[in-house]
Design an enzyme around this catalytic site. Structure first.
Site, PDB file in Angstrom:
ATOM      1  N   GLN A  93      -1.952 -10.154  -5.710  1.00 11.03           N
ATOM      2  CA  GLN A  93      -1.663  -8.545  -6.030  1.00 11.03           C
ATOM      3  C   GLN A  93      -2.144  -8.310  -7.412  1.00 11.03           C
ATOM      4  OE1 GLN A  93       2.682  -8.220  -6.099  1.00 11.03           O
ATOM      5  NE2 GLN A  93       2.540  -5.745  -6.369  1.00 11.03           N
ATOM      6  N   HIS A  99       2.943  -2.457  -1.666  1.00  8.02           N
ATOM      7  CA  HIS A  99       2.068  -1.891  -0.665  1.00  8.02           C
ATOM      8  C   HIS A  99       1.652  -2.827   0.464  1.00  8.02           C
ATOM      9  CE1 HIS A  99      -0.644  -3.585  -3.730  1.00  8.02           C
ATOM     10  NE2 HIS A  99      -1.253  -3.950  -2.755  1.00  8.02           N
ATOM     11  N   LEU A 100       1.704  -2.133   1.666  1.00  9.92           N
ATOM     12  CA  LEU A 100       1.337  -2.761   3.023  1.00  9.92           C
ATOM     13  C   LEU A 100      -0.072  -2.382   3.265  1.00  9.92           C
ATOM     14  CD1 LEU A 100       4.553  -2.685   2.935  1.00  9.92           C
ATOM     15  CD2 LEU A 100       4.229  -2.379   5.468  1.00  9.92           C
TER      16      LEU A 100
HETATM   17  P1  5GP Z   1      -3.429  -5.543  -3.964  1.00  8.87           P
HETATM   18  O1  5GP Z   1      -4.678  -6.377  -4.573  1.00  8.87           O
HETATM   19  O2  5GP Z   1      -2.755  -5.233  -5.191  1.00  8.87           O
HETATM   20  O3  5GP Z   1      -2.997  -6.403  -2.793  1.00  8.87           O
HETATM   21  O4  5GP Z   1      -4.204  -4.195  -3.672  1.00  8.87           O
HETATM   22  C1  5GP Z   1      -4.619  -3.198  -4.123  1.00  8.87           C
HETATM   23  C2  5GP Z   1      -5.663  -2.318  -3.692  1.00  8.87           C
HETATM   24  O5  5GP Z   1      -5.486  -1.166  -4.024  1.00  8.87           O
HETATM   25  C3  5GP Z   1      -6.885  -2.824  -3.499  1.00  8.87           C
HETATM   26  O6  5GP Z   1      -7.211  -3.105  -2.014  1.00  8.87           O
HETATM   27  C4  5GP Z   1      -7.596  -1.890  -4.027  1.00  8.87           C
HETATM   28  O7  5GP Z   1      -9.054  -1.349  -3.381  1.00  8.87           O
HETATM   29  C5  5GP Z   1      -6.666  -0.302  -4.065  1.00  8.87           C
HETATM   30  N1  5GP Z   1      -6.782   0.565  -5.001  1.00  8.87           N
HETATM   31  C6  5GP Z   1      -7.080   0.217  -6.355  1.00  8.87           C
HETATM   32  N2  5GP Z   1      -7.075   1.244  -6.968  1.00  8.87           N
HETATM   33  C7  5GP Z   1      -7.035   2.305  -6.092  1.00  8.87           C
HETATM   34  C8  5GP Z   1      -7.168   3.717  -6.488  1.00  8.87           C
HETATM   35  O8  5GP Z   1      -7.189   4.374  -7.423  1.00  8.87           O
HETATM   36  N3  5GP Z   1      -7.243   4.377  -5.081  1.00  8.87           N
HETATM   37  C9  5GP Z   1      -7.058   3.931  -3.672  1.00  8.87           C
HETATM   38  N4  5GP Z   1      -6.907   4.673  -2.633  1.00  8.87           N
HETATM   39  N5  5GP Z   1      -6.964   2.562  -3.679  1.00  8.87           N
HETATM   40  C10 5GP Z   1      -6.819   1.824  -4.841  1.00  8.87           C
END
Ligand code: 5GP
Ligand code: ZN
Length: 113
Positions: A93, A99-100
């Site tokens: 994460q 988030h899903l």
């Molecule tokens: P995690 O790694 O926490 O599971 O996923 C976070 C996700 O958020 C990643 O897939 C990354 O590409 C996305 N993300 C990060 N910053 C932004 C943003 O500013 N806008 C959008 N639409 N996605 C984002």
């Protein structure tokens, strides 16, 4: 007031996002760095740090149902898709607002990385 997290800033409109669906409790938008032809994120409007922080006030069932509905609207339901909730450090994460991920439009492999 504490600093708003990145996804709270998307919810409030401070940061633009390609929003594909929203209801009273949640919004769905396209991931900025898609890992599949369709890569959507479903998030609760209210800040919840991770799945590990979800309590009775976090309607996880509704978030899941919304994910399935959006996958159908996106046209990836029949071919198949994956819903992923990365949680805390070992889960990978990077944004600490629940988030899903909905990933589809290509064949997913197993095990995940
Ligand atoms: P995690 O790694 O926490 O599971 O996923 C976070 C996700 O958020 C990643 O897939 C990354 O590409 C996305 N993300 C990060 N910053 C932004 C943003 O500013 N806008 C959008 N639409 N996605 C984002
Ligand atoms: Zn937040």
């Amino acid at each position: 007031m504490p600093e708003k997290c990145l996804f709270c800033r998307i919810v409030s409109g401070d940061i633009p996002a390609d929003i594909v669906s929203e209801d009273e409790e949640a919004i769905v938008f396209r991931d900025i760095n898609p890992q599949a032809p369709s890569h959507l994120l479903v998030i609760p409007r209210r800040h919840v740090g991770s799945l590990d922080d979800a309590d009775e006030a976090t309607d996880l069932g509704s978030l899941m149902r919304l994910a399935a509905e959006v996958a159908r609207d996106e046209g990836i339901a029949a071919s198949g898709y994956r819903v992923v909730v990365n949680t805390n450090e070992n889960g990978g994460q990077t944004v600490h607002h629940l988030h899903l991920h909905i990933l589809g439009g290509r064949l997913m492999t197993w095990p995940p990385g």
